[in-house]
Scaffold this active site. Structure first.
Site, short mmCIF file in Angstrom:
data_model
loop_
_atom_site.label_atom_id
_atom_site.label_comp_id
_atom_site.label_asym_id
_atom_site.label_seq_id
_atom_site.Cartn_x
_atom_site.Cartn_y
_atom_site.Cartn_z
N LYS A 38 0.93 -1.44 0.04
CA LYS A 38 -0.08 0.15 0.08
C LYS A 38 0.88 1.51 0.16
O LYS A 38 0.45 1.93 -0.68
CB LYS A 38 -1.05 0.02 1.58
CG LYS A 38 -2.06 1.13 1.70
CD LYS A 38 -3.17 1.01 2.20
CE LYS A 38 -4.06 2.33 2.12
NZ LYS A 38 -4.51 2.18 3.64
N GLU B 74 10.89 -4.82 4.61
CA GLU B 74 10.74 -5.85 4.20
C GLU B 74 10.25 -5.89 2.89
O GLU B 74 10.52 -6.80 1.80
CB GLU B 74 9.38 -6.68 5.14
CG GLU B 74 10.43 -7.11 6.60
CD GLU B 74 9.26 -6.12 7.63
OE1 GLU B 74 9.01 -4.72 6.51
OE2 GLU B 74 8.69 -6.56 8.46
N GLY C 260 -4.94 -2.17 4.96
CA GLY C 260 -3.64 -3.48 4.26
C GLY C 260 -4.75 -4.52 4.66
O GLY C 260 -4.84 -5.57 3.96
N ARG C 261 -5.18 -4.82 5.56
CA ARG C 261 -5.97 -6.25 6.55
C ARG C 261 -7.57 -6.29 5.61
O ARG C 261 -7.93 -7.03 5.85
CB ARG C 261 -6.06 -6.82 8.23
CG ARG C 261 -6.89 -5.54 8.62
CD ARG C 261 -6.00 -5.57 9.61
NE ARG C 261 -6.92 -4.15 10.80
CZ ARG C 261 -6.06 -3.52 11.23
NH1 ARG C 261 -4.55 -3.00 10.38
NH2 ARG C 261 -6.63 -2.67 12.27
N GLU D 76 -5.26 -7.87 14.91
CA GLU D 76 -4.26 -5.81 14.74
C GLU D 76 -5.51 -5.52 15.10
O GLU D 76 -5.26 -4.20 14.77
CB GLU D 76 -3.64 -6.44 13.25
CG GLU D 76 -3.07 -5.16 12.75
CD GLU D 76 -2.39 -5.28 11.68
OE1 GLU D 76 -0.91 -6.26 11.66
OE2 GLU D 76 -2.77 -5.18 11.00
N HIS E 91 -5.25 -34.04 17.28
CA HIS E 91 -3.83 -35.41 17.73
C HIS E 91 -3.24 -34.03 17.96
O HIS E 91 -2.05 -34.58 18.28
CB HIS E 91 -3.68 -36.12 17.13
CG HIS E 91 -4.92 -36.69 15.50
ND1 HIS E 91 -4.86 -37.96 16.60
CD2 HIS E 91 -5.42 -36.77 15.41
CE1 HIS E 91 -5.98 -38.71 15.61
NE2 HIS E 91 -6.55 -37.55 14.58
N LYS F 96 7.99 -1.16 12.53
CA LYS F 96 8.53 -0.61 11.15
C LYS F 96 9.77 1.13 11.56
O LYS F 96 11.06 0.32 11.05
CB LYS F 96 7.53 0.36 10.49
CG LYS F 96 6.23 -0.90 9.62
CD LYS F 96 5.47 -0.23 8.51
CE LYS F 96 4.97 -1.58 8.42
NZ LYS F 96 3.35 -0.56 7.32
C1 G6Q Z 1 -2.40 -3.94 8.05
C2 G6Q Z 1 -1.41 -3.47 8.54
C3 G6Q Z 1 -0.24 -3.87 7.88
C4 G6Q Z 1 0.90 -3.28 6.17
C5 G6Q Z 1 1.69 -3.97 6.63
C6 G6Q Z 1 2.15 -4.07 4.57
O1 G6Q Z 1 -3.92 -3.48 7.93
O2 G6Q Z 1 -1.39 -2.07 8.02
O3 G6Q Z 1 -0.39 -5.46 7.96
O4 G6Q Z 1 -0.36 -4.77 5.31
O5 G6Q Z 1 2.95 -3.88 7.46
O6 G6Q Z 1 2.07 -2.59 4.72
P1 G6Q Z 1 1.66 -1.97 3.41
O7 G6Q Z 1 0.99 -2.53 2.78
O8 G6Q Z 1 2.37 -0.75 2.98
O9 G6Q Z 1 3.81 -2.40 2.53
#
Ligand code: G6Q
Length: 545
Positions: A211, A217, A272-273, A358, A389, A509
């Site tokens: 996003k 990462e 994001g989620r 989250e 199990h 971050k």
């Molecule tokens: C989700 C969070 C988080 C995010 C990641 C990746 O709701 O905001 O999990 O999706 O940190 O972020 P970017 O898509 O900006 O790389």
């Protein structure tokens, strides 16, 4: 601290009534509730939108539910739901709307945000995605050397990874088999190395999903992928045939070297989620094809409509949320288990872990006051029958109360002799055993030795909910996810927290970038951390000396 007296202001009375009611009901056994009311299963279940939702094996009575619905009403839930669907800035700390429902709204139903119909923009992007997905899926998109794409690798993390990977696995049955799909998220180089092992770069497409396009990462993995590709193809022009981006940040995408034609967009009002239905789902669309992807969206939309329009008493996500609050805040349960009896849903518990934890892992309310009550529970789980199990022992006979969500499908996707009857019999039997247990009398009647009776007695009274659907078709996956999204939102409303921000993630971050700079620089005169962190950094310096 917001004390209980102020909590939810006028709903405090309902909260208090629930506390009193809890004292009366906390020891009542499900055996008794079922014996007293032969119509319990019928009364405490909802059938809607192709979902059979049976919550009768929960430790509630009709009085509990009435009080819980009252709590929802006093928290003004309906008003909050409508505000979210209207595009109000419900994500107050980031001053944003949370309009993921617009991502699955039909083109003919506009949703206006800042004078613009966002649904039109959503569908324009879907058309662009579909064109690209068909080209790649049908082998018409050629790599730099003229070979068709055989590997699609999504690079992303968190919301830009968990959704696509879970949905790809969940809908693998519908996926094309001549392309391999993989997901790289960890900054641990092993993730990249092992994923690309043996792959031909000339046949590999990377989807960089981020996003912000600044997540360390993802950007690190993206540059590693770029280097890997260029080492083999030795021409910068190859980038445009092997990299596409999904992002809201066109400047950063351009800086990376991806052209606007190869960029798919989404918007800041998609968290994001909550982004699977946006272009973040591009890898899934390539895998299952645009038609199936549209069906997935239709399933989401059906539950969105159910959530918006169904009275609270028959509203499945609302009931899910209220049960969660009942166990979390009154029984003081610490966790919930998500137990899908469907192999394709093996990543569903991990996906829900992010969605729920989250969103509702917050300790201040919407006004910034520290809360004095418990918010989001720990969410965990495993696909059935594997878990049986391993950890089910603790759910059956441990000292902790763990409400369980069982998810099952009446029809199998892969039918081989009697596997499916066995799978279903297991999930039905587990829910039954958890609720009703096994009494000492029954064990004696079976001739069990007296000395073993205490060990084999199952107390029962362990609550569970059964979510039953017909078959794992794309629409049903959409329905399931939307149920949990809206349940999470409802819980947030009642706990008076913002489920759409994630300041804890943002902190991680920032911290990591600072230490990353220090690790690279053993000549630094002084480290400004605590003595423990300083020594950890110095340990690393020793091995790179
Ligand atoms: C989700 C969070 C988080 C995010 C990641 C990746 O709701 O905001 O999990 O999706 O940190 O972020 P970017 O898509 O900006 O790389």
């Amino acid at each position: 601290m917001v004390d209980k007296e102020n909590y939810l202001n006028d709903s405090y009375t309902v909260w208090k009534l629930l506390e009193e009611h809890f004292q009366k009901i906390k020891k009542v056994h499900l055996r008794q509730l079922f014996t007293e009311n032969p119509r319990r299963a019928e009364q405490l279940s909802v059938e809607d939108s192709g979902i059979y939702f049976d919550y009768s094996k929960n430790r509630v009575t009709s009085e509990t539910m009435e009080l819980l619905f009252k709590l929802a009403k006093q928290a003004d839930l309906t008003h909050h739901i409508e505000a979210m669907f209207r595009g109000e800035r419900v994500n107050t700390t980031e001053d944003r709307a949370a309009l993921h429902i617009a991502l699955r709204t039909p083109e003919s139903s506009p949703i206006w945000l800042d004078g613009e119909d966002v649904v039109i923009k959503v569908h324009q992007e879907l058309v662009k995605m579909a064109r690209f997905a068909r080209q790649v899926g049908q082998g018409q998109w050629l790599g730099f050397t003229g070979k068709p794409i055989r590997n699609v690798i999504n690079i992303g993390i968190g919301g830009s990874d968990l959704g696509p990977e879970m949905a790809y696995e969940a809908l693998r049955y519908y996926s094309i088999r001549n392309i391999r799909f993989a997901f790289i998220s960890n900054v641990d180089a092993t993730d990249f190395k092992e994923t690309v092992e043996g792959l031909d770069p000339a046949e590999t497409m990377f989807i960089i999903s981020s996003k912000t396009f600044t997540t360390i990462e993802t950007i690190t993995n993206a540059y590693t992928a770029r280097t890997w590709l260029l080492q083999h193809l030795r021409d910068e022009d190859a980038i445009s045939r092997h990299f596409v981006a999904v992002s809201t940040n066109s400047a950063k995408v351009k800086e990376f070297g991806i052209t606007p034609e190869n960029m798919f967009v989404f918007w800041d009002w998609v968290g994001g989620r909550y982004s699977l239905c946006s272009a973040i789902g591009l890898s899934v669309m390539i895998a299952i094809g645009p038609e199936n992807f549209y069906n997935l969206l239709a399933g989401f939309h059906e539950v969105d409509e159910h959530f918006l329009k169904t009275p609270l008493e028959k509203n499945i996500p609302v009931i899910m949320a209220l049960l969660s609050i009942w166990y979390n805040n009154f029984f003081k349960a610490q966790s919930v288990a998500i137990l899908p009896y469907e192999q394709y849903l093996k990543l569903f518990p991990a996906y829900l872990q992010q969605l729920t934890m989250e969103s509702n892992g917050k300790d201040v309310d919407r006004e910034g006051n520290r809360v004095s009550y418990q918010t989001g529970p720990i969410c965990w789980g495993q696909v059935g029958t594997k878990g049986q199990h391993s950890f089910y022992q603790l759910i059956h006979q441990g000292t902790k109360l763990i409400p369980c969500d069982f998810i099952a499908f009446l029809e199998p996707l892969n039918k081989i002799v009697d596997h499916h009857e066995l799978l279903l019999s297991n999930v039905f039997a587990q829910a039954e055993a958890l609720a009703f247990g096994k009494t000492a009398e029954k064990l004696r009647a079976e001739g069990i030795q007296e000395k073993l009776i205490p060990f084999q007695t199952m107390e029962g009274n362990h609550p569970s909910t059964m979510i039953l659907l017909n078959k794992l078709i794309p629409a049903n996956l959409g329905k399931l996810i939307a149920l949990y999204e809206h349940s999470v939102f409802t819980q947030g409303v009642i706990w008076r927290i913002n489920p759409f921000d994630q300041w804890g993630v943002e902190l991680g971050k920032v911290l990591a970038s600072q230490i990353a700079r220090e690790l690279k620089n053993p000549d630094m005169p002084e480290l400004g951390h605590d003595s423990s962190t300083n020594r950890l950094i110095q340990k690393y310096w020793k091995i790179i000396e």
